[in-house]
Design an enzyme around this catalytic site. Structure first.
Site, PDB file in Angstrom:
ATOM      1  N   THR A  28       9.684   0.079  24.960  1.00 21.22           N
ATOM      2  CA  THR A  28      10.240  -1.211  24.647  1.00 21.22           C
ATOM      3  C   THR A  28      11.713  -0.838  23.980  1.00 21.22           C
ATOM      4  O   THR A  28      12.081   0.079  23.519  1.00 21.22           O
ATOM      5  CB  THR A  28       9.268  -1.391  23.189  1.00 21.22           C
ATOM      6  N   SER A  30      16.115  -2.312  23.930  1.00 22.45           N
ATOM      7  CA  SER A  30      17.052  -2.764  24.972  1.00 22.45           C
ATOM      8  C   SER A  30      17.585  -1.710  25.874  1.00 22.45           C
ATOM      9  O   SER A  30      18.050  -2.238  26.854  1.00 22.45           O
ATOM     10  CB  SER A  30      18.401  -3.389  24.228  1.00 22.45           C
ATOM     11  N   GLY A  83      13.007   4.401  24.546  1.00 18.89           N
ATOM     12  CA  GLY A  83      13.924   4.463  23.784  1.00 18.89           C
ATOM     13  C   GLY A  83      13.760   5.160  22.455  1.00 18.89           C
ATOM     14  O   GLY A  83      12.606   5.750  22.259  1.00 18.89           O
ATOM     15  N   ALA A  84      14.759   5.066  21.494  1.00 18.30           N
ATOM     16  CA  ALA A  84      14.569   5.643  20.383  1.00 18.30           C
ATOM     17  C   ALA A  84      15.591   5.203  19.139  1.00 18.30           C
ATOM     18  O   ALA A  84      16.854   4.836  19.748  1.00 18.30           O
ATOM     19  CB  ALA A  84      14.687   7.122  20.425  1.00 18.30           C
ATOM     20  N   LYS A  94      11.264   6.436  15.907  1.00 21.82           N
ATOM     21  CA  LYS A  94      11.203   5.163  16.852  1.00 21.82           C
ATOM     22  C   LYS A  94      10.449   4.088  16.030  1.00 21.82           C
ATOM     23  O   LYS A  94       9.969   4.458  15.220  1.00 21.82           O
ATOM     24  CB  LYS A  94      10.195   5.520  18.069  1.00 21.82           C
ATOM     25  N   GLY A  96      12.130   0.894  15.811  1.00 18.89           N
ATOM     26  CA  GLY A  96      12.873  -0.352  15.350  1.00 18.89           C
ATOM     27  C   GLY A  96      12.436  -1.570  15.965  1.00 18.89           C
ATOM     28  O   GLY A  96      12.590  -2.705  15.371  1.00 18.89           O
ATOM     29  N   GLY A  97      11.525  -1.479  17.068  1.00 24.20           N
ATOM     30  CA  GLY A  97      10.987  -2.825  17.752  1.00 24.20           C
ATOM     31  C   GLY A  97       9.405  -2.998  17.504  1.00 24.20           C
ATOM     32  O   GLY A  97       8.770  -3.658  17.933  1.00 24.20           O
ATOM     33  N   GLU A 103       3.665   2.554  22.163  1.00 25.95           N
ATOM     34  CA  GLU A 103       4.553   3.614  22.678  1.00 25.95           C
ATOM     35  C   GLU A 103       4.123   4.913  22.533  1.00 25.95           C
ATOM     36  O   GLU A 103       4.135   5.696  23.327  1.00 25.95           O
ATOM     37  CB  GLU A 103       5.810   3.214  21.932  1.00 25.95           C
ATOM     38  N   LYS A 121      22.738   6.874  18.710  1.00 29.84           N
ATOM     39  CA  LYS A 121      21.321   7.217  18.221  1.00 29.84           C
ATOM     40  C   LYS A 121      21.441   8.832  18.016  1.00 29.84           C
ATOM     41  O   LYS A 121      20.251   9.252  17.243  1.00 29.84           O
ATOM     42  CB  LYS A 121      20.323   6.943  19.417  1.00 29.84           C
TER      43      LYS A 121
HETATM   44  O1  DER Z   1      11.100   0.439  19.029  1.00 27.37           O
HETATM   45  C1  DER Z   1      11.453   1.287  19.593  1.00 27.37           C
HETATM   46  O2  DER Z   1      10.993   2.512  19.444  1.00 27.37           O
HETATM   47  C2  DER Z   1      12.424   1.179  20.359  1.00 27.37           C
HETATM   48  O3  DER Z   1      12.351   2.343  21.495  1.00 27.37           O
HETATM   49  C3  DER Z   1      13.721   1.230  19.903  1.00 27.37           C
HETATM   50  O4  DER Z   1      13.832   1.355  18.671  1.00 27.37           O
HETATM   51  C4  DER Z   1      15.067   1.579  20.467  1.00 27.37           C
HETATM   52  O5  DER Z   1      15.427   0.328  20.898  1.00 27.37           O
HETATM   53  P1  DER Z   1      16.998   0.060  21.466  1.00 27.37           P
HETATM   54  O6  DER Z   1      17.135   0.825  22.860  1.00 27.37           O
HETATM   55  O7  DER Z   1      17.052  -1.505  21.728  1.00 27.37           O
HETATM   56  O8  DER Z   1      17.973   0.642  20.546  1.00 27.37           O
END
Ligand code: DER
Length: 223
Positions: A28, A30, A83-84, A94, A96-97, A103, A121
């Site tokens: 999840t 961007s 992502g992270a 992780k 942020g979403g 995940e 990051k």
């Molecule tokens: O929620 C998560 O862990 C996502 O991977 C996120 O935190 C990373 O999102 P980004 O690629 O939009 O920065």
């Protein structure tokens, strides 16, 4: 966050590891969205794979990309791409979403986990606030325990909705600032043991590779 070009470079780099016949965990955020779109193009070109989404958002993106989907309870995941919010060595923060519960199930069950990130990051030591998904009824008791662990909890408020963010699982998120986290595994164990905690955003020792994109190209760190 980092530039879209950097995120795209990272996502497309990780997507190159997808092979015919694989079951692929679709993370999840961007950055992973670029990997999902690249995998969709591979599927258009005839690649035979199945995706396992990790959130409402990644499922919608995968559908738009034309990726056949399966649920985690019917397949085992060969490769996960995710992502992270912060990366230090092989450890991640992780959430942020607010998708980190699902995940982590997918990422931990995968044979290999490829993390996709941009340079903003990367850190020597994890220090980003740790998202903690909690049952609504436990938000106060968990917040109190987080303070006793030396953290500062903040209930994550929604942007275009009155009140707090509600996760895909119907729970709330506390963003817990601990400053520098020297022992992420120990802190993760402490957080996981608190009654009412559904999942925390410390992903310790799960990543196999980190693909860091930039305008110039991609650096792949094997872990
Ligand atoms: O929620 C998560 O862990 C996502 O991977 C996120 O935190 C990373 O999102 P980004 O690629 O939009 O920065």
């Amino acid at each position: 966050g980092g530039s879209d070009a950097a995120k795209r470079a990272a996502g497309e780099s990780a997507a190159e590891a997808v092979e015919d016949g694989m079951v692929v965990g679709l993370g999840t955020g961007s950055t992973t969205a670029h990997a999902i779109r690249a995998i969709g193009r591979q599927v258009d070109a005839g690649l035979d794979i199945v995706g396992v989404p990790t959130s409402f958002q990644s499922r919608e993106l995968a559908r738009e990309a034309g990726i056949p989907l399966a649920d985690l309870d019917e397949v085992s995941v060969d490769l996960a791409i995710d992502g992270a919010d912060e990366v230090a060595g092989g450890d991640l923060i992780k959430g942020g979403g607010a998708a980190h519960a699902r995940e982590k199930i997918v990422d931990a069950s995968a044979d290999r986990l490829l993390v996709v990130a941009d340079p903003t990051k990367e850190a020597e030591t994890l220090s980003h606030p740790v998202p903690v998904e909690v049952l609504s009824a436990a938000r106060t008791t968990v917040a109190e325990s987080v303070r006793e662990l030396g953290g500062e909890p903040t209930l994550r408020q929604a942007e275009r909705k009155d009140g707090p963010v509600v996760t895909d699982n119907g729970n709330l998120v506390l963003d817990c600032a601990f400053g520098d986290i020297d022992e992420p595994a120990a802190l993760g164990r402490d957080l996981a043991s608190l009654p009412g905690v559904v999942e925390h955003g410390l992903f310790v020792g799960l990543a196999d590779e980190v693909h860091v994109g930039s305008e110039e190209g991609v650096t792949v760190r094997e872990l």
